[in-house]
Design a protein around this motif. Structure first.
Motif, PDB file in Angstrom:
ATOM      1  N   THR A   1       0.826  -1.206   0.000  1.00 25.35           N
ATOM      2  CA  THR A   1       0.000   0.000   0.000  1.00 25.35           C
ATOM      3  C   THR A   1       0.861   1.259   0.000  1.00 25.35           C
ATOM      4  O   THR A   1       0.547   2.236  -0.684  1.00 25.35           O
ATOM      5  CB  THR A   1      -0.929  -0.003   1.229  1.00 25.35           C
ATOM      6  OG1 THR A   1      -1.674  -1.216   1.240  1.00 25.35           O
ATOM      7  CG2 THR A   1      -1.878   1.173   1.200  1.00 25.35           C
ATOM      8  N   VAL A   2       1.936   1.232   0.740  1.00 30.55           N
ATOM      9  CA  VAL A   2       2.815   2.399   0.814  1.00 30.55           C
ATOM     10  C   VAL A   2       3.411   2.716  -0.557  1.00 30.55           C
ATOM     11  O   VAL A   2       3.478   3.870  -0.969  1.00 30.55           O
ATOM     12  CB  VAL A   2       3.930   2.157   1.859  1.00 30.55           C
ATOM     13  CG1 VAL A   2       4.929   3.292   1.866  1.00 30.55           C
ATOM     14  CG2 VAL A   2       3.334   1.961   3.243  1.00 30.55           C
ATOM     15  N   VAL A   3       3.833   1.692  -1.277  1.00 35.34           N
ATOM     16  CA  VAL A   3       4.404   1.890  -2.606  1.00 35.34           C
ATOM     17  C   VAL A   3       3.353   2.476  -3.546  1.00 35.34           C
ATOM     18  O   VAL A   3       3.625   3.406  -4.311  1.00 35.34           O
ATOM     19  CB  VAL A   3       4.972   0.568  -3.164  1.00 35.34           C
ATOM     20  CG1 VAL A   3       5.366   0.723  -4.618  1.00 35.34           C
ATOM     21  CG2 VAL A   3       6.160   0.119  -2.334  1.00 35.34           C
ATOM     22  N   TRP A   4       2.131   1.948  -3.492  1.00 37.16           N
ATOM     23  CA  TRP A   4       1.073   2.447  -4.386  1.00 37.16           C
ATOM     24  C   TRP A   4       0.675   3.871  -4.041  1.00 37.16           C
ATOM     25  O   TRP A   4       0.347   4.668  -4.933  1.00 37.16           O
ATOM     26  CB  TRP A   4      -0.134   1.515  -4.374  1.00 37.16           C
ATOM     27  CG  TRP A   4       0.140   0.279  -5.161  1.00 37.16           C
ATOM     28  CD1 TRP A   4       0.253  -0.991  -4.687  1.00 37.16           C
ATOM     29  CD2 TRP A   4       0.378   0.200  -6.572  1.00 37.16           C
ATOM     30  NE1 TRP A   4       0.545  -1.856  -5.708  1.00 37.16           N
ATOM     31  CE2 TRP A   4       0.628  -1.155  -6.883  1.00 37.16           C
ATOM     32  CE3 TRP A   4       0.423   1.125  -7.599  1.00 37.16           C
ATOM     33  CZ2 TRP A   4       0.904  -1.593  -8.162  1.00 37.16           C
ATOM     34  CZ3 TRP A   4       0.691   0.692  -8.892  1.00 37.16           C
ATOM     35  CH2 TRP A   4       0.928  -0.651  -9.162  1.00 37.16           C
ATOM     36  N   VAL A   5       0.700   4.241  -2.776  1.00 33.27           N
ATOM     37  CA  VAL A   5       0.436   5.634  -2.391  1.00 33.27           C
ATOM     38  C   VAL A   5       1.530   6.535  -2.958  1.00 33.27           C
ATOM     39  O   VAL A   5       1.259   7.630  -3.476  1.00 33.27           O
ATOM     40  CB  VAL A   5       0.323   5.772  -0.855  1.00 33.27           C
ATOM     41  CG1 VAL A   5       0.346   7.234  -0.431  1.00 33.27           C
ATOM     42  CG2 VAL A   5      -0.933   5.100  -0.358  1.00 33.27           C
TER      43      VAL A   5
END
Length: 162
Positions: A76-80
């Motif tokens: 999720t952090v990468v996609w954000v």
């Protein structure tokens, strides 16, 4: 490996340079000299990038970026982070277009005399220039006036030019 990439890039650079040069010549023939000069400069860019080694650096960087993307786990952090980067690009493009539109609107307002825009013409107030007084023509000069000039003056008055 780098020499192999450099050897493979040379034919691509030559073909790209020739194609861009052909566009420049076509524009020159069509009397679009400014654009032709720009495309001629663009035709020199890939050759310059190749000769300086920057093109190889860009290819290596693209390969590393692809490898990095493949190794990401998709958390999720990468996609954000990816979403923020995409949002940055979109806002940058939209902001540039708005700035161009704003500048063109200001240019139109200036050409129209600044009516309706409080920022244009908001400098120190100046007196409007008064037309210079013309000496009064004597009766003899009026009698000698040319018929052609009378027609021109009548035409100018008809069109609202005095």
């Amino acid at each position: 490996m780098t020499e192999m990439i450099k050897g493979a890039l040379l034919p691509i650079v030559i073909v790209l340079g020739v194609l861009l040069l052909a566009v420049a010549v076509l524009l020159w023939v069509r009397h679009r000299r400014g654009r032709a000069v720009q495309w001629f400069g663009l035709a020199l860019l890939p050759i310059g990038l190749y000769l300086t080694g920057v093109l190889t650096l860009l290819v290596d960087g693209a390969r590393e970026l692809i490898r990095w993307i493949q190794q990401q786990s998709g958390t999720t952090v990468v996609w954000v982070g990816v979403a923020l980067i995409v949002l940055f690009v979109l806002l940058w493009i939209i902001g540039g277009r708005v700035a161009i539109r704003h500048l063109s609107n200001r240019a139109v307002a200036r050409a129209e005399g600044g009516a309706g825009n409080p920022l244009i013409g908001s400098g120190p107030a100046t007196r409007p220039e008064q037309p210079a007084k013309q000496p009064r023509a004597s009766k003899q000069a009026a009698a000698k006036s040319d018929d052609g000039m009378d027609e021109i003056e009548a035409l100018l008055k008809k069109r609202g030019i005095e």
